[in-house]
Each structure stands twice: as structure tokens, then as C-alpha cells.
Design a protein around this motif. Structure first.
Motif, PDB file in Angstrom:
ATOM      1  N   ALA A   1      -1.674   9.238  -2.588  1.00 27.35           N
ATOM      2  CA  ALA A   1      -2.777   8.350  -2.189  1.00 27.35           C
ATOM      3  C   ALA A   1      -4.118   8.858  -2.705  1.00 27.35           C
ATOM      4  O   ALA A   1      -4.952   8.083  -3.175  1.00 27.35           O
ATOM      5  CB  ALA A   1      -2.817   8.206  -0.670  1.00 27.35           C
ATOM      6  N   GLN A   2      -4.332  10.177  -2.606  1.00 25.90           N
ATOM      7  CA  GLN A   2      -5.641  10.730  -2.951  1.00 25.90           C
ATOM      8  C   GLN A   2      -5.745  11.178  -4.410  1.00 25.90           C
ATOM      9  O   GLN A   2      -6.819  11.593  -4.842  1.00 25.90           O
ATOM     10  CB  GLN A   2      -5.962  11.927  -2.034  1.00 25.90           C
TER      11      GLN A   2
ATOM     12  N   THR B   1      -1.212   4.353  -3.844  1.00 27.31           N
ATOM     13  CA  THR B   1      -1.890   3.167  -3.337  1.00 27.31           C
ATOM     14  C   THR B   1      -2.824   2.649  -4.420  1.00 27.31           C
ATOM     15  O   THR B   1      -3.303   3.415  -5.267  1.00 27.31           O
ATOM     16  CB  THR B   1      -2.622   3.491  -2.011  1.00 27.31           C
TER      17      THR B   1
ATOM     18  N   ASN C   1      -6.550  14.278   2.283  1.00 26.69           N
ATOM     19  CA  ASN C   1      -7.595  13.257   2.408  1.00 26.69           C
ATOM     20  C   ASN C   1      -8.732  13.728   3.314  1.00 26.69           C
ATOM     21  O   ASN C   1      -9.700  13.012   3.493  1.00 26.69           O
ATOM     22  CB  ASN C   1      -7.007  11.952   2.959  1.00 26.69           C
TER      23      ASN C   1
ATOM     24  N   HIS D   1      -5.788   0.873  -4.059  1.00 26.00           N
ATOM     25  CA  HIS D   1      -7.199   0.568  -3.771  1.00 26.00           C
ATOM     26  C   HIS D   1      -8.114   1.781  -3.751  1.00 26.00           C
ATOM     27  O   HIS D   1      -9.307   1.650  -3.466  1.00 26.00           O
ATOM     28  CB  HIS D   1      -7.297  -0.161  -2.426  1.00 26.00           C
ATOM     29  N   LYS D   2      -7.574   2.972  -4.033  1.00 26.64           N
ATOM     30  CA  LYS D   2      -8.443   4.159  -4.045  1.00 26.64           C
ATOM     31  C   LYS D   2      -8.747   4.511  -5.511  1.00 26.64           C
ATOM     32  O   LYS D   2      -9.472   3.773  -6.166  1.00 26.64           O
ATOM     33  CB  LYS D   2      -7.773   5.300  -3.280  1.00 26.64           C
TER      34      LYS D   2
ATOM     35  N   ASP E   1       3.098  12.042  -1.773  1.00 27.32           N
ATOM     36  CA  ASP E   1       2.113  11.041  -1.356  1.00 27.32           C
ATOM     37  C   ASP E   1       0.878  11.229  -2.238  1.00 27.32           C
ATOM     38  O   ASP E   1       0.078  12.139  -2.028  1.00 27.32           O
ATOM     39  CB  ASP E   1       1.785  11.252   0.130  1.00 27.32           C
TER      40      ASP E   1
ATOM     41  N   SER F   1       0.457   8.401   7.693  1.00 24.52           N
ATOM     42  CA  SER F   1       1.384   7.481   7.031  1.00 24.52           C
ATOM     43  C   SER F   1       2.664   8.191   6.593  1.00 24.52           C
ATOM     44  O   SER F   1       3.641   7.530   6.268  1.00 24.52           O
ATOM     45  CB  SER F   1       0.713   6.793   5.842  1.00 24.52           C
TER      46      SER F   1
ATOM     47  N   ASN G   1       0.876  -1.188   0.000  1.00 22.04           N
ATOM     48  CA  ASN G   1       0.000   0.000   0.000  1.00 22.04           C
ATOM     49  C   ASN G   1       0.906   1.229   0.000  1.00 22.04           C
ATOM     50  O   ASN G   1       2.130   1.096  -0.009  1.00 22.04           O
ATOM     51  CB  ASN G   1      -0.950   0.009   1.216  1.00 22.04           C
ATOM     52  N   VAL G   2       0.316   2.404   0.023  1.00 22.78           N
ATOM     53  CA  VAL G   2       1.156   3.610  -0.010  1.00 22.78           C
ATOM     54  C   VAL G   2       1.898   3.796   1.301  1.00 22.78           C
ATOM     55  O   VAL G   2       3.009   4.340   1.327  1.00 22.78           O
ATOM     56  CB  VAL G   2       0.319   4.855  -0.387  1.00 22.78           C
ATOM     57  N   THR G   3       1.339   3.335   2.395  1.00 24.55           N
ATOM     58  CA  THR G   3       2.017   3.473   3.686  1.00 24.55           C
ATOM     59  C   THR G   3       3.366   2.758   3.649  1.00 24.55           C
ATOM     60  O   THR G   3       4.380   3.300   4.093  1.00 24.55           O
ATOM     61  CB  THR G   3       1.129   2.906   4.811  1.00 24.55           C
TER      62      THR G   3
HETATM   63  C1  PLP Z   1      -3.088  11.120   1.922  1.00 21.30           C
HETATM   64  C2  PLP Z   1      -3.035   9.681   2.312  1.00 21.30           C
HETATM   65  N1  PLP Z   1      -1.853   9.103   2.549  1.00 21.30           N
HETATM   66  C3  PLP Z   1      -1.767   7.803   2.889  1.00 21.30           C
HETATM   67  C4  PLP Z   1      -2.880   7.008   3.007  1.00 21.30           C
HETATM   68  C5  PLP Z   1      -2.713   5.561   3.408  1.00 21.30           C
HETATM   69  O1  PLP Z   1      -3.145   4.702   2.417  1.00 21.30           O
HETATM   70  P1  PLP Z   1      -2.970   3.120   2.573  1.00 21.30           P
HETATM   71  O2  PLP Z   1      -3.816   2.756   3.759  1.00 21.30           O
HETATM   72  O3  PLP Z   1      -3.476   2.554   1.304  1.00 21.30           O
HETATM   73  O4  PLP Z   1      -1.533   2.851   2.815  1.00 21.30           O
HETATM   74  C6  PLP Z   1      -4.132   7.556   2.756  1.00 21.30           C
HETATM   75  C7  PLP Z   1      -5.397   6.794   2.855  1.00 21.30           C
HETATM   76  O5  PLP Z   1      -5.742   6.152   3.790  1.00 21.30           O
HETATM   77  C8  PLP Z   1      -4.204   8.924   2.413  1.00 21.30           C
HETATM   78  O6  PLP Z   1      -5.390   9.491   2.176  1.00 21.30           O
END
Ligand code: PLP
Lengths: 74, 382
Positions: B175-176, B196, B148, B198-199, B173, B99, B71-73
Motif C-alpha cells: 500500500a505504501q 492500492t 504507514n 489511490h496512493k 502489503d 487491513s 483497494n488493497v484491503t
Molecule cells: C500499509 C497499509 N495497508 C493497507 C492500507 C489500506 O489501503 P486501502 O484503504 O486502499 O485498502 C493502507 C492505507 O490506508 C496502508 O497504509
């Protein structure tokens, strides 16, 4: 001329990517286990027809697939 | 049911994603790179297709610099821990997710010089203030591409330029934003790009990755995790070559197969088209919200400055009550609270109570936004 050349690469990812870019360039490719006489690496190598050597190396260089060696194979 | 929790994860997934995952288990069930037989090669091909899809989607020239992670974390942790040494100066922002914040706070315990550039109450960043904090010799700047919590989009290309001017690397990052905003890594000039699966990319959970730019000196990085790669098995040291340096153990092939299908799905749909649909939904949502008495909207006003993620509070109502009633009475699924980002809630002034987050996405319709506005009006009235 030998029948084949075997191109050694450093990673499985590179072997897979190499296969894909050579296929797209229209070259016949087969992934084979690295022949034990060439390297102790137990990964995959890219086998091509001997006459495709220059073209294959050009494509791989252009696509940034780093190679570890090229060997002749019967 | 109305699903407004795309910022947490996208749902439902495109049918191609499910099919690709079933196909992987049925037809490509070997261990990629571990054995040389046809099933192992079939699995390796699927993973290569995913690498190529990710590189193409983000405009990165070299698929072999795409490193898959759970995942991105994990991607963020690998990048930070591989790169940073005690004493390094790192600048991040006031709208980071935990994260990013937590790994940096951990590293700060052993001597990282961590600076948080403040953001304004809409989540925006003051680039002049940032420029002053990114002093020459700064090792890394880390920024959230879009909040997010409030959807604010940070100007990644400007932050990259400020970073590089000071000799620092820039980590984003995404993720969003991956799959939600058109992203071209060559234009943005990002050095470490974390996403990541899954989004917005509509892949399954358990997928994500880190893309390393040319400026990153891979040889100078620590491997973080070490172990089997299928390559260089004669050596007991971790290989230095990408992606193996950072991809250890059997990969999540079934997930990565789904991720490739998800990426192809959003690319076929067109990310620019997804973006303009989401801007229209956001404009409709925000315009409706301003007419409901007692509603406060956070984040930037203009849809162009934000993603579709909108945070609100209702005067006199706790966020947990609003979230619960939306679900229980109206079958509208949102997320309330702090959204793993205490920094953002401090920045926008909603810590520790948090907000109600409404996050539409790919399959959301204008009718669903209207229904949500009616439900919020009813809840606001009593
Ligand atoms: C800005 C941001 N960074 C990191 C994450 C972590 O994503 P993940 O749980 O897929 O590692 C998220 C979402 O949960 C996020 O919105």
C-alpha cells in the motif's frame, strides 16, 4: 485453406490480452463473439487470418495466453 | 494549502487520470466481457491496458495474474481467505495495518495459528527472530512493505527468502510503496503482492489489486467471492482460470482506466526519480524537525531506510491539537492518531495517543517543507 482461424480462450481478459499481443506482433486480429457451434461459452474469441495460425500460437504461448482451441472458419 | 497526507491518499491526481476516466465513460461505456459489441470490447481493452501497465510497473511477467480489486484491503482479504485453512501457521509483523491484522484476527477465531514477529521501536524487523518464528510448515508470511505510520521499509527480499526456506508463501502489503519505491517482483520474489491504486500510483479511490506469483497454486485456493465473469456462463461453478476466479461482477472500469493512467504517469516520471526526490524531502524535513524543541521523531534516522512518511509528537501538546492547528491556522493537511495501525503505535510506544503524521509526496516542494517546519516551530512555542 479456410479464410480464418478462430482461437478460443478461457476468459475475456485473455481475449483482450491476446488481441493486444497479436496486434503488437503485427498480426491482423478481430475479436468476435464465440460462434455458438464451437462452444456454448458466450464470451469473445480471437479471429485471425488462416495463414497466421503458427505465428499467432507461438506469440500467445510466449505471452502465456492459454488457449482453449483453434478452429477453421470461412 | 499544503497537502502532507500522501500516506492516506495522493492528491492532486495527474490530469491524465481525470481525462482517462472521462474518456472511459464517454467512449468505452460498455460492460467488459459481458456483451460482444464494440463498446464492451472498448471497455475490455482499457482494462487490459491497466493489467499490462500494472504487470510492467511491478516487473511481473504475466498480466493475466493481475487481479483487480476495489483497494488493497480487498486484495489482502481475498488472498488470505482464498489461501488459508484452519490450523495453518501464519507469521506477520508488529507494524501491520489493520487491513492485514483484522482479517488475520478474524481467521484466528476459527483456528488459524497466528504469530506476530515483534519489530523494534523504529519499526524495523529482527530477521533472526523472524527466522526462528517461521518454522518449517508455516503456510504464509505477511508483511507490510513500508510502515504507514513511521515509513520504515521492511527488507522484502530477505523476508521472502526466509519464508521460502521454510516452505511458506510470502504476501506483501505494498500500500505504501507501490509507485514510491522501485519494485521488481522477480527480484523480491513475492508470491502474493497486494497494492492500492489511490496512493503512490496516483489512481482514483476504488482501485487496487493482487498479483499472484508462479509459486501460488491457484487451483488449491477458494474463490472467496463468486459470481458472473462473462466467461463459462454455461457453468454454475466459479471458473478456475485467472483472473476470473477472483474477479467477479462488473469491474470498476472508470476507476481502472484512471489507475492505468496513474501508473503510466509514475512510470513516465520514473519511480527511481520519485524516490530520490522524496528522500531529499525527508532528509530536509527530519533535519528541520530535530531543531524544534520538544519534537520527537519516530522511525529510522536514515532516509534510505524509510519512505517520506514521518511521525512526530510535540512535548506537552496533544496530537489532535497539533493536527487541528496545522490545518486551521496554516492550511497544512496531516493525519493524527493511530492511522489504522494500533500494532505499529504499540511497537513505537505511542499507543493510544498516536502521532502527527507528515506525509509528503510527488507534488510536495522544499518550500512547503520549510513552511511546515515554521508552522511546527510556532505551535511548539505556544
Ligand atoms: C500499509 C497499509 N495497508 C493497507 C492500507 C489500506 O489501503 P486501502 O484503504 O486502499 O485498502 C493502507 C492505507 O490506508 C496502508 O497504509
Amino acid at each position: 485453406m479456410p479464410r480464418y482461424r478462430v482461437i478460443l480462450v478461457h476468459t475475456t481478459a485473455a481475449a483482450m490480452r491476446g488481441e493486444a499481443v497479436l496486434n503488437r506482433a503485427g498480426l491482423g486480429v478481430k475479436l468476435i463473439p464465440v460462434p455458438r457451434n464451437l462452444s456454448s461459452d458466450c464470451g469473445l474469441a480471437i479471429r485471425i487470418a488462416a495463414q497466421d495460425r503458427e505465428q499467432a500460437l507461438t506469440v500467445l504461448a510466449r505471452e502465456r495466453v492459454e488457449i482453449a482451441g483453434v478452429h477453421d472458419m470461412e | 494549502m499544503i497537502y502532507l497526507d500522501y500516506a492516506a491518499t495522493s492528491w492532486p491526481k495527474p490530469p491524465e487520470v481525470l481525462k482517462a476516466m472521462v474518456d472511459f465513460l464517454e467512449r468505452a461505456g460498455g460492460n467488459p466481457g459481458r456483451s460482444g459489441h464494440r463498446l464492451s470490447i472498448a471497455a475490455g481493452r482499457v482494462i487490459n491496458e491497466a493489467r499490462e501497465a500494472a504487470a510492467e510497473c511491478f516487473g511481473s511477467g504475466d498480466p493475466l495474474r493481475v487481479i483487480f480489486t476495489p483497494n488493497v484491503t480487498y486484495a489482502l482479504n481475498v488472498g488470505l481467505q482464498a489461501l488459508l485453512q484452519p490450523g495453518d501457521r501464519v507469521v506477520t509483523t508488529g507494524i501491520e495495518h489493520n487491513s492485514v491484522m483484522r482479517p488475520l484476527r478474524e481467521l484466528a477465531k476459527t483456528g488459524l495459528d497466528l504469530v506476530v514477529a515483534p519489530c523494534d521501536p523504529t519499526g524495523g524487523i529482527d530477521l533472526d527472530a523472524l527466522r526462528r518464528l517461521v518454522t518449517p510448515g508455516t503456510r504464509l508470511v505477511v508483511a507490510n512493505h513500508a510502515s504507514n505510520v513511521v515509513g520504515t521499509i521492511l527488507p522484502a527480499a530477505d523476508i521472502a527468502a526466509i519464508s521460502h526456506h521454510a516452505g511458506a508463501l510470502f504476501m506483501l502489503d505494498a500500500a505504501q510503496t507501490a509507485g514510491v519505491l522501485p519494485i521488481d517482483l522477480k527480484t523480491l520474489d513475492v508470491d502474493l503482492f497486494a497494492f492500492t491504486g489511490h496512493k503512490g500510483l496516483h489512481g482514483p479511490p476504488g482501485t487496487g489489486g493482487l498479483i499472484l506469483g508462479e509459486r501460488v497454486d491457484v487451483d488449491a485456493m477458494r474463490p472467496v467471492f463468486a459470481g458472473g465473469t462473462g466467461s463459462r456462463s454455461e457453468r454454475e461453478q466459479q471458473p478456475e482460470i485467472l483472473p476470473d476466479k477472483f474477479e467477479v461482477g462488473t469491474p470498476n472500469g472508470v476507476g481502472i482506466a484512471g489507475l492505468a493512467a496513474g501508473i503510466r504517469h509514475v512510470m513516465a516520471h520514473g519511480i527511481a526519480a520519485i524516490r530520490s526526490d522524496e528522500m531529499a524531502l525527508t532528509a530536509q524535513l527530519c533535519a528541520g524537525l530535530t531543531t524544534i524543541p520538544g519534537v520527537q521523531i519516530y522511525g529510522p534516522g536514515s532516509p534510505a531506510a524509510r519512505t517520506a512518511t514521518v511521525s512526530v509528537t510535540l512535548a506537552g501538546k496533544s496530537v489532535s491539537e497539533v493536527g487541528w492547528r496545522l490545518d486551521d491556522e496554516f492550511e497544512i493537511l496531516t493525519r493524527v492518531g493511530l492511522h489504522c495501525s494500533p500494532a505499529t503505535h504499540r511497537t513505537i510506544g505511542t499507543f493510544p495517543e498516536g502521532t502527527v503524521r507528515l506525509a509528503p509526496g510527488l507534488a510536495t516542494t522544499p518550500a512547503e517543507i520549510d513552511a511546515t517546519l515554521r508552522a511546527l516551530s510556532a505551535i511548539a512555542r505556544g
